[in-house]
Design a protein around this motif. Structure first.
Motif, PDB file in Angstrom:
ATOM      1  N   PRO A  41      -6.693   3.516 -11.713  1.00  0.00           N
ATOM      2  CA  PRO A  41      -6.235   4.853 -11.342  1.00  0.00           C
ATOM      3  C   PRO A  41      -7.201   5.920 -11.849  1.00  0.00           C
ATOM      4  O   PRO A  41      -7.663   5.877 -12.982  1.00  0.00           O
ATOM      5  CB  PRO A  41      -4.867   4.953 -12.028  1.00  0.00           C
ATOM      6  CG  PRO A  41      -4.893   3.944 -13.121  1.00  0.00           C
ATOM      7  CD  PRO A  41      -5.756   2.828 -12.633  1.00  0.00           C
ATOM      8  N   LYS A  57      -4.112   0.688  -7.920  1.00  0.00           N
ATOM      9  CA  LYS A  57      -3.244   0.059  -8.905  1.00  0.00           C
ATOM     10  C   LYS A  57      -3.963  -0.241 -10.209  1.00  0.00           C
ATOM     11  O   LYS A  57      -3.430  -0.001 -11.291  1.00  0.00           O
ATOM     12  CB  LYS A  57      -2.663  -1.247  -8.334  1.00  0.00           C
ATOM     13  CG  LYS A  57      -1.616  -1.060  -7.270  1.00  0.00           C
ATOM     14  CD  LYS A  57      -1.202  -2.380  -6.650  1.00  0.00           C
ATOM     15  CE  LYS A  57      -0.630  -3.336  -7.692  1.00  0.00           C
ATOM     16  NZ  LYS A  57      -0.187  -4.598  -7.071  1.00  0.00           N
ATOM     17  N   HIS A  58      -5.175  -0.765 -10.115  1.00  0.00           N
ATOM     18  CA  HIS A  58      -5.855  -1.288 -11.301  1.00  0.00           C
ATOM     19  C   HIS A  58      -6.899  -0.340 -11.888  1.00  0.00           C
ATOM     20  O   HIS A  58      -7.337  -0.562 -13.028  1.00  0.00           O
ATOM     21  CB  HIS A  58      -6.509  -2.632 -10.963  1.00  0.00           C
ATOM     22  CG  HIS A  58      -5.521  -3.682 -10.540  1.00  0.00           C
ATOM     23  ND1 HIS A  58      -4.688  -4.305 -11.427  1.00  0.00           N
ATOM     24  CD2 HIS A  58      -5.224  -4.188  -9.318  1.00  0.00           C
ATOM     25  CE1 HIS A  58      -3.919  -5.171 -10.787  1.00  0.00           C
ATOM     26  NE2 HIS A  58      -4.234  -5.116  -9.495  1.00  0.00           N
ATOM     27  N   HIS A  91       0.835  -1.201   0.000  1.00  0.00           N
ATOM     28  CA  HIS A  91       0.000   0.000   0.000  1.00  0.00           C
ATOM     29  C   HIS A  91       0.875   1.258   0.000  1.00  0.00           C
ATOM     30  O   HIS A  91       0.614   2.213  -0.757  1.00  0.00           O
ATOM     31  CB  HIS A  91      -0.905   0.005   1.231  1.00  0.00           C
ATOM     32  CG  HIS A  91      -1.766   1.225   1.341  1.00  0.00           C
ATOM     33  ND1 HIS A  91      -2.911   1.390   0.600  1.00  0.00           N
ATOM     34  CD2 HIS A  91      -1.630   2.352   2.098  1.00  0.00           C
ATOM     35  CE1 HIS A  91      -3.460   2.561   0.896  1.00  0.00           C
ATOM     36  NE2 HIS A  91      -2.698   3.166   1.803  1.00  0.00           N
ATOM     37  N   GLY A  97      -0.389  -7.843 -11.623  1.00  0.00           N
ATOM     38  CA  GLY A  97      -0.627  -8.349 -10.267  1.00  0.00           C
ATOM     39  C   GLY A  97      -0.485  -9.853 -10.232  1.00  0.00           C
ATOM     40  O   GLY A  97      -0.569 -10.531 -11.259  1.00  0.00           O
ATOM     41  N   ALA A 101      -2.018  -2.357 -14.051  1.00  0.00           N
ATOM     42  CA  ALA A 101      -0.788  -2.738 -13.339  1.00  0.00           C
ATOM     43  C   ALA A 101      -0.761  -4.246 -13.173  1.00  0.00           C
ATOM     44  O   ALA A 101      -1.772  -4.861 -12.863  1.00  0.00           O
ATOM     45  CB  ALA A 101      -0.743  -2.051 -11.974  1.00  0.00           C
ATOM     46  N   THR A 156      -5.555  -0.337  -2.056  1.00  0.00           N
ATOM     47  CA  THR A 156      -4.359  -0.512  -2.876  1.00  0.00           C
ATOM     48  C   THR A 156      -4.712  -1.098  -4.226  1.00  0.00           C
ATOM     49  O   THR A 156      -4.212  -0.666  -5.270  1.00  0.00           O
ATOM     50  CB  THR A 156      -3.354  -1.435  -2.156  1.00  0.00           C
ATOM     51  OG1 THR A 156      -3.043  -0.894  -0.877  1.00  0.00           O
ATOM     52  CG2 THR A 156      -2.085  -1.594  -2.962  1.00  0.00           C
ATOM     53  N   ASN A 157      -5.592  -2.087  -4.221  1.00  0.00           N
ATOM     54  CA  ASN A 157      -6.013  -2.734  -5.456  1.00  0.00           C
ATOM     55  C   ASN A 157      -6.707  -1.728  -6.382  1.00  0.00           C
ATOM     56  O   ASN A 157      -6.479  -1.711  -7.599  1.00  0.00           O
ATOM     57  CB  ASN A 157      -6.953  -3.898  -5.121  1.00  0.00           C
ATOM     58  CG  ASN A 157      -7.256  -4.750  -6.335  1.00  0.00           C
ATOM     59  OD1 ASN A 157      -6.378  -5.405  -6.873  1.00  0.00           O
ATOM     60  ND2 ASN A 157      -8.509  -4.743  -6.775  1.00  0.00           N
ATOM     61  N   THR A 175       2.415   1.800  -3.421  1.00  0.00           N
ATOM     62  CA  THR A 175       1.424   2.255  -4.399  1.00  0.00           C
ATOM     63  C   THR A 175       1.142   3.748  -4.229  1.00  0.00           C
ATOM     64  O   THR A 175       1.119   4.513  -5.202  1.00  0.00           O
ATOM     65  CB  THR A 175       0.124   1.447  -4.246  1.00  0.00           C
ATOM     66  OG1 THR A 175       0.395   0.064  -4.477  1.00  0.00           O
ATOM     67  CG2 THR A 175      -0.923   1.911  -5.253  1.00  0.00           C
TER      68      THR A 175
END
Length: 407
Positions: free
Chosen positions: A335, A332-333, A221, A367, A365, A328-329, A224
């Motif tokens: 934005p 990242k995925h 986290h 993963g 991103a 965080t997810n 990111t």
């Protein structure tokens, strides 16, 4: 000259072969030592061998009842018999009558097997030596009831020496394998010991997985947030200096929290430094987590129940990590996509939902799926359930955690 068989050739070069031979010799020497004490060595070889086999039996059976004898034999067997897997042979003291009985049988069997192998090998070597010297000595000699004439006419005896030596060596190699099989059977861990070892390994694996999950969630986290803030600061540093300063401040805060989490997590690995174990974040810290996400440029709309401060410690800590991983997810995925956070305490459950709009055109991103697997595992450990998936153009992470464990 013909090559030795590959297995025997390998055995000649392996240290374990000679270590096992020493183990056999030590076991075989017990009988003769006892007979030297009582009743003494006689001229009759057969009678002496029988005495060497029978005299030590009672002392060995009694010695096997001593709990420490099993540990001593296990350590010696590990060192000299050199099993492929050391766990095949236990090294714990005897804890039950069954363990003591198996140790007693092992001691007697080791004595008998070593004595038998040593006797046969000694006789083979005696015959080999007689044949090797016979061509140089005139006259006949008798060994094992067989008369062997001497003299230079019997030079062909020398051709029998290598096969006899190889036979003796092969006998030692084979006897070492048999001795190891006996040790696995009689000195191997009992069922209780195997269960205890399995539980210990499971506890270690669980602890390692939990530490890995803590590092993944907290450090992941922080990294990111740092990447997003640094990217935004780089783009706007010339046009909006105030935003760049806020972004750098957010990076500093995220790094400081990550260092605290890292120090706390590593503290669990340092048993002599309990002070290193700082307090883990809980749902009481949700406000800071959401503000950090907003500082990273994410629009976060939240609804948080006032009762979250009363959630029990372990549930509160795991819920915080699940929320952190969900945010965080999203960053990242997806934005730039707004994130809706709904945290409520209803009845006997903590209900958490984190949803964001899917952004198909945005670069994804890479993963590994470890984050989603981690939040499912966290929920399952508490007897709850966590799900994640796409529906109606939105990605939703949902968790239901019981307030009372086991409910």
């Amino acid at each position: 000259m013909r090559r030795l068989p590959s297995t025997l050739h390998d055995a000649l070069r392996q240290g374990r072969t000679y270590a096992r031979g020493l183990h056999l010799l030590l076991g075989g020497a017990v009988g003769p030592v006892c007979v030297l004490v009582w009743p003494g060595i006689t001229d009759n070889l057969g009678r002496t061998l029988v005495a060497c086999a029978l005299v030590p039996v009672v002392p060995l059976l009694l010695l096997g009842l001593v709990p420490g004898a099993r540990r001593a034999e296990g350590i010696q067997a590990r060192l000299l018999l050199v099993p492929d897997d050391e766990n095949d042979i236990g090294r714990a003291p005897a804890r039950s009558l069954s363990d003591r009985g198996r140790t007693s049988v092992w001691l007697v069997l080791r004595c008998w097997w070593g004595l038998l192998v040593a006797t046969v090998v000694a006789q083979l070597l005696s015959v080999t030596g007689t044949l090797a010297s016979a061509p140089a000595v005139e006259g006949a000699r008798t060994i094992l009831g067989v008369t062997i004439p001497g003299g230079h006419r019997h030079i062909w005896y020398l051709g029998l020496v290598p096969p006899l030596l190889l036979t003796a060596f092969a006998l030692v190699v084979g006897a070492g394998h048999v001795q190891l099989a006996f040790a696995r059977r009689l000195l191997g861990p009992s069922t209780a010991e195997r269960l205890a070892e399995a539980e210990r390994r499971a506890d270690e694996l669980l602890a390692r997985n939990r530490l890995a999950g803590e590092l993944h969630d907290s450090i992941g986290h922080a990294l990111t947030v740092t990447v997003l803030q640094a990217s935004a600061a780089r783009e706007l540093i010339d046009n909006d200096r105030d935003f760049a300063i806020r972004a750098l401040t957010a990076i500093e805060d995220a790094g400081r929290r990550a260092m605290d989490d890292l120090e706390r997590t590593l503290g669990y690995l340092k048993e002599d430094e309990p002070a290193a174990r700082t307090v883990r974040p809980t749902l009481a810290d949700v406000g800071q987590l959401l503000e950090a996400s907003r500082a990273a440029g994410v629009t976060v709309r939240s609804r948080t129940a006032a009762e979250v401060d009363a959630v029990p410690g372990v549930v509160s800590r795991e819920a915080y990590r699940i929320l952190q991983e969900a945010l965080t997810n999203a960053m990242k995925h997806a934005p730039g996509s707004p994130v809706d956070v709904d945290l409520d305490v209803t009845g006997e459950q903590v209900r958490l939902t984190v949803a964001n709009r899917l952004v198909e055109e945005a670069p994804r991103a890479p993963g590994t799926g470890k984050g989603l697997r981690s939040l499912r595992e966290r929920a399952a450990l508490l007897g709850g359930r966590a799900t994640a998936g796409a529906a109606s153009g939105r990605w939703t992470v949902s968790a239901r955690l019981p307030l009372r464990l086991g409910s």
